[in-house]
Design a protein around this motif. Structure first.
Motif, PDB file in Angstrom:
ATOM      1  N   ASN A   1      17.132 -61.837 -37.676  1.00 45.43           N
ATOM      2  CA  ASN A   1      16.204 -62.823 -37.109  1.00 45.43           C
ATOM      3  C   ASN A   1      15.909 -62.603 -35.629  1.00 45.43           C
ATOM      4  OD1 ASN A   1      18.774 -63.427 -36.245  1.00 45.43           O
ATOM      5  ND2 ASN A   1      18.600 -65.631 -36.536  1.00 45.43           N
ATOM      6  N   GLU A   2      16.444 -61.541 -35.041  1.00 41.59           N
ATOM      7  CA  GLU A   2      16.180 -61.258 -33.634  1.00 41.59           C
ATOM      8  C   GLU A   2      14.938 -60.370 -33.521  1.00 41.59           C
ATOM      9  OE1 GLU A   2      15.844 -61.828 -30.538  1.00 41.59           O
ATOM     10  OE2 GLU A   2      17.973 -62.215 -30.200  1.00 41.59           O
ATOM     11  N   ILE A   3      14.338 -60.319 -32.350  1.00 41.78           N
ATOM     12  CA  ILE A   3      13.178 -59.455 -32.143  1.00 41.78           C
ATOM     13  C   ILE A   3      13.591 -57.993 -32.308  1.00 41.78           C
ATOM     14  CG2 ILE A   3      12.041 -61.093 -30.604  1.00 41.78           C
ATOM     15  CD1 ILE A   3      12.975 -59.400 -28.239  1.00 41.78           C
ATOM     16  N   ASP A   4      12.620 -57.091 -32.472  1.00 38.41           N
ATOM     17  CA  ASP A   4      12.913 -55.672 -32.626  1.00 38.41           C
ATOM     18  C   ASP A   4      13.787 -55.194 -31.472  1.00 38.41           C
ATOM     19  OD1 ASP A   4      11.440 -55.551 -34.907  1.00 38.41           O
ATOM     20  OD2 ASP A   4       9.667 -54.662 -33.963  1.00 38.41           O
ATOM     21  N   PHE A   5      14.717 -54.299 -31.799  1.00 37.43           N
ATOM     22  CA  PHE A   5      15.662 -53.868 -30.776  1.00 37.43           C
ATOM     23  C   PHE A   5      14.958 -53.240 -29.581  1.00 37.43           C
ATOM     24  CE2 PHE A   5      18.503 -51.005 -28.573  1.00 37.43           C
ATOM     25  CZ  PHE A   5      19.589 -51.839 -28.352  1.00 37.43           C
ATOM     26  N   GLU A   6      13.953 -52.422 -29.812  1.00 32.58           N
ATOM     27  CA  GLU A   6      13.262 -51.765 -28.702  1.00 32.58           C
ATOM     28  C   GLU A   6      12.693 -52.797 -27.732  1.00 32.58           C
ATOM     29  OE1 GLU A   6      13.505 -48.802 -27.985  1.00 32.58           O
ATOM     30  OE2 GLU A   6      14.084 -47.772 -29.811  1.00 32.58           O
ATOM     31  N   LYS A   7      12.211 -53.901 -28.269  1.00 35.53           N
ATOM     32  CA  LYS A   7      11.696 -54.968 -27.416  1.00 35.53           C
ATOM     33  C   LYS A   7      12.845 -55.694 -26.721  1.00 35.53           C
ATOM     34  CE  LYS A   7       7.917 -57.095 -26.074  1.00 35.53           C
ATOM     35  NZ  LYS A   7       6.850 -56.360 -25.359  1.00 35.53           N
ATOM     36  N   TYR A   8      13.934 -55.864 -27.465  1.00 32.84           N
ATOM     37  CA  TYR A   8      15.107 -56.564 -26.931  1.00 32.84           C
ATOM     38  C   TYR A   8      15.701 -55.826 -25.739  1.00 32.84           C
ATOM     39  CZ  TYR A   8      19.490 -59.250 -27.178  1.00 32.84           C
ATOM     40  OH  TYR A   8      20.561 -60.063 -26.895  1.00 32.84           O
ATOM     41  N   ILE A   9      15.771 -54.495 -25.827  1.00 32.78           N
ATOM     42  CA  ILE A   9      16.429 -53.705 -24.791  1.00 32.78           C
ATOM     43  C   ILE A   9      15.474 -53.321 -23.661  1.00 32.78           C
ATOM     44  CG2 ILE A   9      16.009 -51.351 -25.638  1.00 32.78           C
ATOM     45  CD1 ILE A   9      19.386 -52.816 -24.415  1.00 32.78           C
ATOM     46  N   GLU A  10      14.203 -53.562 -23.847  1.00 35.13           N
ATOM     47  CA  GLU A  10      13.196 -53.105 -22.889  1.00 35.13           C
ATOM     48  C   GLU A  10      13.452 -53.545 -21.442  1.00 35.13           C
ATOM     49  OE1 GLU A  10       8.407 -52.518 -23.008  1.00 35.13           O
ATOM     50  OE2 GLU A  10       9.181 -54.466 -23.628  1.00 35.13           O
ATOM     51  N   PRO A  11      13.817 -54.805 -21.175  1.00 37.31           N
ATOM     52  CA  PRO A  11      14.043 -55.198 -19.777  1.00 37.31           C
ATOM     53  C   PRO A  11      15.138 -54.382 -19.086  1.00 37.31           C
ATOM     54  CG  PRO A  11      13.816 -57.145 -21.154  1.00 37.31           C
ATOM     55  CD  PRO A  11      13.924 -55.978 -22.085  1.00 37.31           C
ATOM     56  N   LEU A  12      16.237 -54.115 -19.780  1.00 38.47           N
ATOM     57  CA  LEU A  12      17.305 -53.313 -19.181  1.00 38.47           C
ATOM     58  C   LEU A  12      16.905 -51.847 -19.098  1.00 38.47           C
ATOM     59  CD1 LEU A  12      20.133 -52.996 -18.057  1.00 38.47           C
ATOM     60  CD2 LEU A  12      20.997 -52.866 -20.406  1.00 38.47           C
ATOM     61  N   SER A  13      16.298 -51.328 -20.151  1.00 36.37           N
ATOM     62  CA  SER A  13      15.854 -49.940 -20.151  1.00 36.37           C
ATOM     63  C   SER A  13      14.872 -49.670 -19.019  1.00 36.37           C
ATOM     64  CB  SER A  13      15.214 -49.596 -21.496  1.00 36.37           C
ATOM     65  OG  SER A  13      14.829 -48.246 -21.552  1.00 36.37           O
ATOM     66  N   ASP A  14      13.931 -50.585 -18.817  1.00 35.79           N
ATOM     67  CA  ASP A  14      12.952 -50.433 -17.736  1.00 35.79           C
ATOM     68  C   ASP A  14      13.616 -50.496 -16.369  1.00 35.79           C
ATOM     69  OD1 ASP A  14      10.938 -50.153 -19.556  1.00 35.79           O
ATOM     70  OD2 ASP A  14      10.080 -52.152 -19.275  1.00 35.79           O
ATOM     71  N   ARG A  15      14.617 -51.331 -16.238  1.00 29.79           N
ATOM     72  CA  ARG A  15      15.325 -51.431 -14.957  1.00 29.79           C
ATOM     73  C   ARG A  15      15.931 -50.078 -14.565  1.00 29.79           C
ATOM     74  NH1 ARG A  15      17.857 -54.935 -11.492  1.00 29.79           N
ATOM     75  NH2 ARG A  15      19.578 -53.948 -10.394  1.00 29.79           N
ATOM     76  N   TRP A  16      16.473 -49.390 -15.555  1.00 30.56           N
ATOM     77  CA  TRP A  16      17.195 -48.151 -15.277  1.00 30.56           C
ATOM     78  C   TRP A  16      16.295 -46.925 -15.137  1.00 30.56           C
ATOM     79  CZ3 TRP A  16      21.878 -48.980 -19.082  1.00 30.56           C
ATOM     80  CH2 TRP A  16      22.810 -49.823 -18.448  1.00 30.56           C
ATOM     81  N   LYS A  17      15.017 -47.066 -15.485  1.00 30.46           N
ATOM     82  CA  LYS A  17      14.114 -45.913 -15.402  1.00 30.46           C
ATOM     83  C   LYS A  17      14.013 -45.348 -13.991  1.00 30.46           C
ATOM     84  CE  LYS A  17      10.979 -46.962 -19.243  1.00 30.46           C
ATOM     85  NZ  LYS A  17       9.606 -47.420 -19.607  1.00 30.46           N
TER      86      LYS A  17
END
Length: 392
Positions: free
Chosen positions: A167-183
């Protein structure tokens, strides 16, 4: 003891107060009450993306292992397409827990009770004598509807995440804020270079406390001078900054002076696109609910939690390096050992602290505690995340 309804009405105890100086922490019962833990399992560990292991622990096709997530029995396996899959570890016939220990599956997953068998995709393929002696099929029974129940899963940075209730949003969307921070200093193409260390890449610690204390402690650097004097000798409080991810899925701290003191002139290879002007930056982020990540110019680690009950948590540390030579060659073995001992020492120093907080929650005088308006923002961030999800 508060009633469960009182515990869950966390607004009344100001846990979610936006003003940190007016907020209290989670009440004692959130760390000690079994009925509360059952709600937490449902609303957090079944509803969210939760780490249950790493792909490196099952490296080959057919490798399989059981895992219990707060009592929910699961199977983690690597299928014939070299993909990691997660299933509920229960036979569709009589509900027997099929897999009891780590093993190598050749072709089928067989239930020891009546020998019903499943392929590595979870499909039910054998039902011996289901229609009577030597009658292995039955017109009134459809195998296609009785396979193993697959759990929604995703592998990211070798970490195996599951969302039990799907029932959670897609993982790629879920992790996007942290992934973008580390780019900005760890581009996505560099993350594919991480390799698990087979000799000094794992340790575990047994913490006699609630899982939340490990997250709370990891989020802040306030305790460094008193708990980690060695680390504090070159990475002091004022060398750190807070990390509070929005939307509220992670929090932690960063340092501007990462420079470990190893007894060697040899240096680990670094990520090729890590900016030279940020080589002393390292970040330590708790991705809620149960994994703590550490990124550095030359290695990455994941410190994930396996909650067992209110007063017992297994802590698992997984360490990765840049390329196979750094991770597994003899050349870097001494350096890997020193890095391993550094992190095991730091995490071990925290054990008495988080266990002491568990003991302190037995005091009826404790009201959830107060926060430093300056030093405790990431920890308060985590408390708000727990409270908001429990109240949903």
């Amino acid at each position: 003891m508060k009633k469960l309804s009182q515990i869950l009405d966390l607004k009344k105890i100001k846990v979610v107060n936006k003003n940190i100086h007016k907020a209290h922490g989670l009440p004692n019962e959130c760390y000690t009450d079994d009925e509360y833990l059952s709600v937490e399992r449902k609303k957090i560990f079944e509803n969210k993306w939760v780490v249950i292991g790493v792909g490196s622990s099952i490296p080959n096709v057919g490798d399989a292992k059981p895992f219990d997530l707060l009592g929910i029995p699961l199977i983690i396996l690597r299928d014939k397409n070299n993909k990691i899959k997660v299933f509920h570890n229960v036979c569709s016939h009589r509900g027997y827990k099929i897999l009891q220990e780590k093993c190598k599956i050749k072709n089928v997953i067989r239930c020891p009770y009546h020998s019903w068998s499943y392929d590595m995709g979870g499909k039910l393929i054998a039902t011996p004598h289901i229609g009577g002696m030597n009658k292995h099929s039955c017109n009134k029974f459809s195998k296609s509807k009785s396979g193993l129940k697959e759990v929604r899963s995703h592998v990211w940075l070798d970490l195996i995440f599951v969302n039990i209730n799907n029932n959670e949003i897609d993982f790629e969307k879920y992790i996007e804020p942290l992934s973008d921070r580390w780019k900005k200093f760890w581009p996505i193409k560099d993350r594919d270079l991480i390799v698990y260390s087979k000799d000094y890449g794992y340790f575990n610690l047994n913490a006699k406390c609630n899982w939340k204390f490990a997250i709370e402690n990891y989020c802040e650097s306030y305790h460094l001078p008193w708990v980690h004097p060695g680390l504090n000798s070159y990475s002091k409080i004022d060398d750190h900054y807070h990390i509070q991810g929005l939307p509220n899925r992670f929090a932690g701290q960063g340092t501007m002076v990462y420079n470990p003191r190893f007894k060697s002139s040899l240096k680990f290879p670094t990520f090729p696109n890590w900016p030279k002007d940020q080589e002393h930056i390292a970040e330590y982020v708790a991705l809620f609910p149960n994994v703590m990540l550490g990124i550095h110019k030359d290695h990455f680690y994941a410190y994930w939690l396996e909650p067992v009950n209110n007063e017992y948590t297994k802590e698992h540390m997984e360490i990765f390096y840049v390329g196979n030579e750094a991770a597994n060659s003899k050349k870097f073995k001494s350096l890997r050992k020193q890095n391993f001992e550094l992190w095991k020492g730091v995490q071990s120093e925290d054990l008495n602290i988080i266990e002491g907080m568990q003991d302190g929650r037995k005091s009826p005088s404790y009201n959830g505690g107060n926060f430093s308006p300056v030093m405790d923002n990431p920890t308060h961030h985590f408390h708000k995340w727990v409270a908001n999800n429990i109240m949903k």
